[in-house]
Design a protein around this motif. Structure first.
Motif, PDB file in Angstrom:
ATOM      1  N   UNK A   1      -2.159   1.793  -4.949  1.00  0.00           N
ATOM      2  CA  UNK A   1      -1.579   3.131  -4.902  1.00  0.00           C
ATOM      3  C   UNK A   1      -2.692   4.155  -4.785  1.00  0.00           C
ATOM      4  N   UNK A   2      -2.630   4.966  -3.757  1.00  0.00           N
ATOM      5  CA  UNK A   2      -3.552   6.089  -3.597  1.00  0.00           C
ATOM      6  C   UNK A   2      -2.786   7.341  -3.990  1.00  0.00           C
TER       7      UNK A   2
ATOM      8  N   UNK B   1      -2.250   9.537 -11.442  1.00  0.00           N
ATOM      9  CA  UNK B   1      -2.807   8.321 -12.020  1.00  0.00           C
ATOM     10  C   UNK B   1      -3.066   8.512 -13.515  1.00  0.00           C
ATOM     11  N   UNK B   2      -3.415   9.726 -13.938  1.00  0.00           N
ATOM     12  CA  UNK B   2      -3.604   9.994 -15.368  1.00  0.00           C
ATOM     13  C   UNK B   2      -2.282   9.805 -16.121  1.00  0.00           C
TER      14      UNK B   2
ATOM     15  N   UNK C   1       0.847  -1.187   0.000  1.00  0.00           N
ATOM     16  CA  UNK C   1       0.000   0.000   0.000  1.00  0.00           C
ATOM     17  C   UNK C   1       0.885   1.241   0.000  1.00  0.00           C
ATOM     18  N   UNK C   2       0.669   2.102  -0.986  1.00  0.00           N
ATOM     19  CA  UNK C   2       1.439   3.327  -1.092  1.00  0.00           C
ATOM     20  C   UNK C   2       0.478   4.500  -1.208  1.00  0.00           C
ATOM     21  N   UNK C   3       0.731   5.525  -0.437  1.00  0.00           N
ATOM     22  CA  UNK C   3      -0.134   6.706  -0.448  1.00  0.00           C
ATOM     23  C   UNK C   3       0.712   7.918  -0.813  1.00  0.00           C
ATOM     24  N   UNK C   4       0.397   8.554  -1.944  1.00  0.00           N
ATOM     25  CA  UNK C   4       1.165   9.710  -2.412  1.00  0.00           C
ATOM     26  C   UNK C   4       0.307  10.965  -2.490  1.00  0.00           C
ATOM     27  N   UNK C   5      -0.598  11.103  -1.561  1.00  0.00           N
ATOM     28  CA  UNK C   5      -1.450  12.282  -1.538  1.00  0.00           C
ATOM     29  C   UNK C   5      -0.775  13.302  -0.628  1.00  0.00           C
ATOM     30  N   UNK C   6      -0.555  14.516  -1.134  1.00  0.00           N
ATOM     31  CA  UNK C   6       0.230  15.520  -0.431  1.00  0.00           C
ATOM     32  C   UNK C   6      -0.499  16.272   0.670  1.00  0.00           C
TER      33      UNK C   6
END
Length: 68
Positions: A47-48, A54-55, A7-12
């Motif tokens: 991946x979040x 994601x685009x 699980x990876x979260x790349x929301x700033x």
């Protein structure tokens, strides 16, 4: 059977409510367990990330325009 969850979260910015990684991993593991054959391992990546990221991944890997 083992299902490994990456699980990876790349929301700033903070996610509201906060992301409970253990809960997400448990739910994803239950959903993915039929995909793993008896006695075999399976790996699932989740991946979040923001729409823009994601685009870009869709364009690069799938040749599709826009987020999913």
């Amino acid at each position: 059977m083992t299902v490994e969850i990456a699980l990876s979260c790349r929301i700033g910015r903070p996610i509201v409510p906060p992301l409970d990684r253990r809960r997400v991993a448990r739910r994803v593991s239950r959903a993915a367990s039929p995909l793993a054959s008896r006695g075999r391992r399976a790996t699932l990546g989740l991946l979040l990330c923001p729409d823009r990221e994601i685009a870009a991944l869709n364009r690069e890997w799938l040749g599709r325009i826009g987020p999913t």
